[in-house]
Enzyme design. Structure first.
Site, PDB file in Angstrom:
ATOM      1  CG  HIS A  89      52.456  -8.944  83.944  1.00  0.00           C
ATOM      2  ND1 HIS A  89      51.679  -9.182  82.616  1.00  0.00           N
ATOM      3  CD2 HIS A  89      51.904  -7.705  84.423  1.00  0.00           C
ATOM      4  CE1 HIS A  89      50.880  -8.274  82.577  1.00  0.00           C
ATOM      5  NE2 HIS A  89      50.862  -7.423  83.377  1.00  0.00           N
ATOM      6  CG  HIS A 114      60.970  -9.137  87.969  1.00  0.00           C
ATOM      7  ND1 HIS A 114      61.604  -8.015  88.285  1.00  0.00           N
ATOM      8  CD2 HIS A 114      61.095  -9.579  86.783  1.00  0.00           C
ATOM      9  CE1 HIS A 114      62.044  -7.607  87.107  1.00  0.00           C
ATOM     10  NE2 HIS A 114      61.718  -8.481  86.174  1.00  0.00           N
ATOM     11  CG  HIS A 116      61.629 -12.612  83.098  1.00  0.00           C
ATOM     12  ND1 HIS A 116      60.482 -12.004  82.849  1.00  0.00           N
ATOM     13  CD2 HIS A 116      62.288 -11.679  83.956  1.00  0.00           C
ATOM     14  CE1 HIS A 116      60.430 -10.869  83.045  1.00  0.00           C
ATOM     15  NE2 HIS A 116      61.519 -10.357  83.738  1.00  0.00           N
ATOM     16  CD  GLU A 128      62.588 -10.722  80.164  1.00  0.00           C
ATOM     17  OE1 GLU A 128      61.522 -10.849  79.840  1.00  0.00           O
ATOM     18  OE2 GLU A 128      63.199  -9.950  80.848  1.00  0.00           O
ATOM     19  CG  HIS A 141      65.382  -9.512  85.446  1.00  0.00           C
ATOM     20  ND1 HIS A 141      64.602  -9.034  84.395  1.00  0.00           N
ATOM     21  CD2 HIS A 141      66.373 -10.214  84.753  1.00  0.00           C
ATOM     22  CE1 HIS A 141      64.738  -9.632  83.192  1.00  0.00           C
ATOM     23  NE2 HIS A 141      66.055 -10.138  83.437  1.00  0.00           N
ATOM     24  CB  THR A 223      62.366  -7.108  79.835  1.00  0.00           C
ATOM     25  OG1 THR A 223      62.227  -7.688  80.990  1.00  0.00           O
ATOM     26  CG2 THR A 223      64.114  -6.888  79.756  1.00  0.00           C
ATOM     27  CB  THR A 224      57.607  -5.508  81.631  1.00  0.00           C
ATOM     28  OG1 THR A 224      58.240  -4.733  82.418  1.00  0.00           O
ATOM     29  CG2 THR A 224      57.904  -6.893  81.739  1.00  0.00           C
TER      30      THR A 224
END
Length: 383
Positions: A89, A114, A116, A128, A141, A223-224
């Site tokens: 992911h 991590h 995005h 995001e 993040h 957010t996941t």
């Protein structure tokens, strides 16, 4: 009494195992188990306090008591290497618990970081969170848990006050970001989901913007999936810059598929769409009228100002050159006086002040000769 404590402990373990199984359910950002289907598999994803959100800076509330964020131990990486992991992911780096952050309501310990991002065809799309409807190219993040109240991440993530996440919006430019190079340079070694590699430890502070005193804060969620509403979000106003080449690597090198899968699936567009704010209040640590421009905006302003100055200088030079090459009589021909004949001082001194016109006597065609003996009555004087 011991039996009661043992029962409570077993119930907590069962609860954690159940939550782990929920989190292990397969999900994606698009497709048949994509974002539109998350609610069916993970009920918390339909909550009223979901993340990310669009931060409307005109609707935020200034809170002067919010202190600057202070990283703790971010630069004390020592000699132990980090582990860079492709989990299918995103790319993730677990962080040691002795790293933390101050400036929050509780003592918080680091868990992991991590990223995005979007895809090469998108334009500044991949973050995001958005600010005033504008997204960035990517987002970092850094996840922490409330170590003051909870013993570990597994327990804290399901509590309302359990987690704290720092959000950093990332834009692309010309210069290479050496801090992010510590991650991006090793992506080629973890192309497929499930792969990991040891990388040299580095200063995590280098991933953050310079100004840690200007940020937005609100209560939200992961957010996941499973989208637990347990996160105190801190989203910095200042963005960080990475190079176009670095962004391209982030968007194109990785796959969400494993090496065993015959069909490769690019790991792209791994960001959740913004969620409704509902009745939540977004706090700002700075006043609305004290705008700070991003690096891209500053560059545009500087270039625009230089172009304006150059253009103005050319116009002024053209006007001055035109004036110098054209005489004043050519510019104003209507006021140019007629040329006057030169006369000597002697002639000017003998010229009478009045014009004298002698009138002929009636019946005579020739003018009467001037005789000194005539009286003044025989002349007509015309002035």
């Amino acid at each position: 009494m011991d039996y009661f404590l043992m029962s409570v402990f077993l119930l907590l373990l069962l609860w954690q195992c159940a939550s782990c199984k929920v989190a292990e359910k397969p999900w994606t950002y698009s497709g048949h188990v994509g974002q539109s289907e998350w609610l069916e598999l993970f009920p918390d994803c339909g909550g009223s306090d979901q993340s990310p959100i669009d931060i409307d800076s005109t609707q935020t509330k200034y809170e002067p008591k919010l202190p600057p964020v202070r990283p703790l131990g971010y630069n004390q990486h020592g000699h132990e290497p980090f582990t860079l992991f492709n989990n299918g992911h995103t790319v993730e780096i677990p962080l040691p618990s002795w790293m933390g952050v101050a400036g929050l309501p509780w003592q918080c310990s680091a868990v992991q970081l991590h990223l995005h991002w979007g895809n090469p065809m998108g334009v500044a799309t991949g973050s995001e969170h958005t600010i005033n409807g504008r997204s960035a190219a990517a987002e970092l993040h850094i996840v922490h848990y409330n170590s003051e109240l909870y013993v570990n991440m597994s327990m804290a993530k399901m509590q309302r006050d359990g987690l704290a996440v720092l959000g950093v919006l990332i834009e692309s430019g010309e210069e290479t970001n050496q801090g992010y190079a510590n991650i991006i340079n090793y992506l080629g070694r973890i192309k497929h989901a499930g792969q990991k590699v040891a990388i040299p430890a580095f200063d995590i502070r280098a991933l953050l913007p310079k100004d840690l005193g200007r940020y937005f804060r609100y209560n939200g969620s992961l957010t996941t999936p499973p989208c637990y509403q347990s996160v105190l979000w801190t989203v910095f106003q200042e963005t960080v810059m990475i190079s176009e080449t670095q962004l391209m690597k982030l968007e194109t090198v990785l796959y969400s598929s494993t090496t065993e899968e015959s069909e490769r699936t690019a790991l792209q567009d791994n960001y959740r769409t913004t969620q409704p704010l509902n009745q939540r209040t977004v706090l700002a640590s700075f006043r609305k009228d004290s705008k700070v421009f991003s690096a891209g905006e500053i560059s545009a302003i500087v270039v625009g100002s230089l172009c304006g100055c150059v253009g103005l200088a050319l116009i002024i030079r053209f006007i001055v050159k035109t004036i110098r090459s054209t005489s004043s009589w050519d510019v104003l021909p209507s006021v140019r006086p007629a040329p006057q004949p030169r006369t000597t001082d002697k002639e000017n001194s003998q010229k009478p002040e009045t014009d004298v016109k002698m009138t002929a006597e009636p019946g005579r065609n020739e003018p009467a000769p001037q005789d000194p003996g005539f009286s003044n009555a025989e002349f007509q004087i015309s002035v």
